[in-house]
Design an enzyme around this catalytic site. Sequence first.
Site, PDB file in Angstrom:
ATOM      1  N   SER A   1      37.847  31.706  41.858  1.00 12.33           N
ATOM      2  CA  SER A   1      38.168  30.830  40.730  1.00 12.33           C
ATOM      3  C   SER A   1      37.100  29.792  40.421  1.00 12.33           C
ATOM      4  O   SER A   1      37.011  29.327  39.296  1.00 12.33           O
ATOM      5  CB  SER A   1      39.504  30.132  40.988  1.00 12.33           C
ATOM      6  OG  SER A   1      39.463  29.432  42.218  1.00 12.33           O
TER       7      SER A   1
ATOM      8  N   HIS B   1      42.710  35.417  38.654  1.00 12.91           N
ATOM      9  CA  HIS B   1      41.722  35.316  37.574  1.00 12.91           C
ATOM     10  C   HIS B   1      41.186  36.674  37.146  1.00 12.91           C
ATOM     11  O   HIS B   1      40.316  36.751  36.280  1.00 12.91           O
ATOM     12  CB  HIS B   1      40.562  34.411  37.991  1.00 12.91           C
ATOM     13  CG  HIS B   1      40.974  33.003  38.194  1.00 12.91           C
ATOM     14  ND1 HIS B   1      41.093  32.100  37.165  1.00 12.91           N
ATOM     15  CD2 HIS B   1      41.362  32.347  39.313  1.00 12.91           C
ATOM     16  CE1 HIS B   1      41.506  30.946  37.643  1.00 12.91           C
ATOM     17  NE2 HIS B   1      41.687  31.067  38.944  1.00 12.91           N
TER      18      HIS B   1
ATOM     19  N   LYS C   1      47.764  32.512  33.993  1.00  9.68           N
ATOM     20  CA  LYS C   1      46.374  32.375  33.528  1.00  9.68           C
ATOM     21  C   LYS C   1      46.182  33.220  32.276  1.00  9.68           C
ATOM     22  O   LYS C   1      46.666  32.844  31.230  1.00  9.68           O
ATOM     23  CB  LYS C   1      45.456  32.669  34.689  1.00  9.68           C
ATOM     24  CG  LYS C   1      45.680  31.501  35.670  1.00  9.68           C
ATOM     25  CD  LYS C   1      44.860  31.366  36.844  1.00  9.68           C
ATOM     26  CE  LYS C   1      45.230  30.029  37.499  1.00  9.68           C
ATOM     27  NZ  LYS C   1      45.260  30.104  38.944  1.00  9.68           N
TER      28      LYS C   1
HETATM   29  C1  PLP Z   1      45.885  29.467  40.014  1.00  7.02           C
HETATM   30  C2  PLP Z   1      45.741  30.288  41.213  1.00  7.02           C
HETATM   31  C3  PLP Z   1      46.830  30.583  42.033  1.00  7.02           C
HETATM   32  C4  PLP Z   1      48.167  29.962  41.817  1.00  7.02           C
HETATM   33  O1  PLP Z   1      48.808  30.455  40.680  1.00  7.02           O
HETATM   34  P1  PLP Z   1      49.887  29.559  39.913  1.00  7.02           P
HETATM   35  O2  PLP Z   1      50.650  30.521  39.109  1.00  7.02           O
HETATM   36  O3  PLP Z   1      49.121  28.569  39.112  1.00  7.02           O
HETATM   37  O4  PLP Z   1      50.714  28.888  40.953  1.00  7.02           O
HETATM   38  C5  PLP Z   1      46.642  31.447  43.090  1.00  7.02           C
HETATM   39  N1  PLP Z   1      45.437  31.978  43.349  1.00  7.02           N
HETATM   40  C6  PLP Z   1      44.353  31.697  42.593  1.00  7.02           C
HETATM   41  C7  PLP Z   1      43.039  32.334  42.926  1.00  7.02           C
HETATM   42  C8  PLP Z   1      44.461  30.834  41.517  1.00  7.02           C
HETATM   43  O5  PLP Z   1      43.387  30.531  40.781  1.00  7.02           O
END
Ligand code: PLP
Length: 382
Positions: A180, A208, A235
């Site tokens: 990320s 992502h 996302k």
């Molecule tokens: C954002 C994210 C999460 C968590 O997801 P949410 O739905 O926001 O709780 C888990 N792993 C990665 C790599 C992330 O970027």
Amino acid sequence: MADTWGFAERKLAELEGRDRLRRTRALSSPTGPTVIRDGREFLLFASNDYLGLANHPKVTEAASEAAARWGVGAGSARLISGALEIHDELERAIADLKGTEDAVLFGSGYLANLGLQALADADTVILSDALNHASLIDGIRLTGAHRHIFGHLDLDELRNLLHAHRTAKRMIIATDGVFSMDGHVADIATLADLAEEHAALLFVDDAHGTGVVGPEGRGSTADAPDAIVMGTLSKALGSAGGFIAGPTTMCDLLRNTARSYIFDTAMPAPVAAAGIAAITILRSEPERVQRLHRNAAMLVSALREGGIGAKETSTAIIPIIVGPDADTIDAAARLQERGILIPAIRPPSVPEGTARLRVTVTSEHTPEQIGRAAKTMIEVLA
Ligand SMILES: *Cc1c(COP(=O)(O)O)cnc(C)c1O
């Protein structure tokens, strides 16, 4: 009353002293290529709503209709009385997108990663990439398994660890599909081969990658049918909620023993409906994913022409490493003065000395907006 909150005041003062104190800054508009904050319009290159689905009319309509039909709160956990048909429908849509037998919904991606607790125990060895997301690290910690960290993307070190632990009862390789903070992409094909060779499970956090990489944006594991894939609807899919997808046996184990599934109220129906609508759009409009990649390439090449060391990426994430915290914060502040929101990411989110501007692009940015952002970044960072 003695010093009840003294520890909090001390901690906050210490963070402030190190320039690490953070606070939220609320928008007064939906997320999008432009947003309103403090009465001013900004160009936003910071959100993970990579395909502009968070307020796509079909997605918001699906959520509104579901609110009218099902209400908002599900009332209880899935295993009590909170299971709604729309949850089953979303799980089928996710399994179909990921090419797996089944999928299990969680309240968020974070909670889905905590569900790893159900898939490993003290007899398990988990091999984890050094830059895995905090929620994956927390999930691994909850398992009580033996964990060993390999250097970021270091397949040789991973091979050595797999060999060293070959007598372990069970092994899991845990990695982000797309990292990320760097936009690096894990070599899932090789990881899947290594997992197979060593009878290990491959667990991929594709928060992502889903909606961004792989054929039609189906994610990092599109060519690794045996991988267990965790992902989020929050996302590129523009909604909220997390999932783990894989074989039915594993999904049933999660439903029976994952504490973050069992002890969490079921996903609100409007959120589930938004997720279904978003997956439908992803599958019927692959041009959105193509537009995202075109936009990312356009921004990278404009930055490079201006002498900024941006790397080409197959993701939506373009990190510009500045180095020192103070310089990075200063760059973000100057971009903001010029009407562009790009977050300064500092330790502990990234390793010391690698503070960076984390630029994210979406399919909805116009060429004009991308040009303006590039020009301003070049001015500010020159
Ligand atoms: C954002 C994210 C999460 C968590 O997801 P949410 O739905 O926001 O709780 C888990 N792993 C990665 C790599 C992330 O970027």
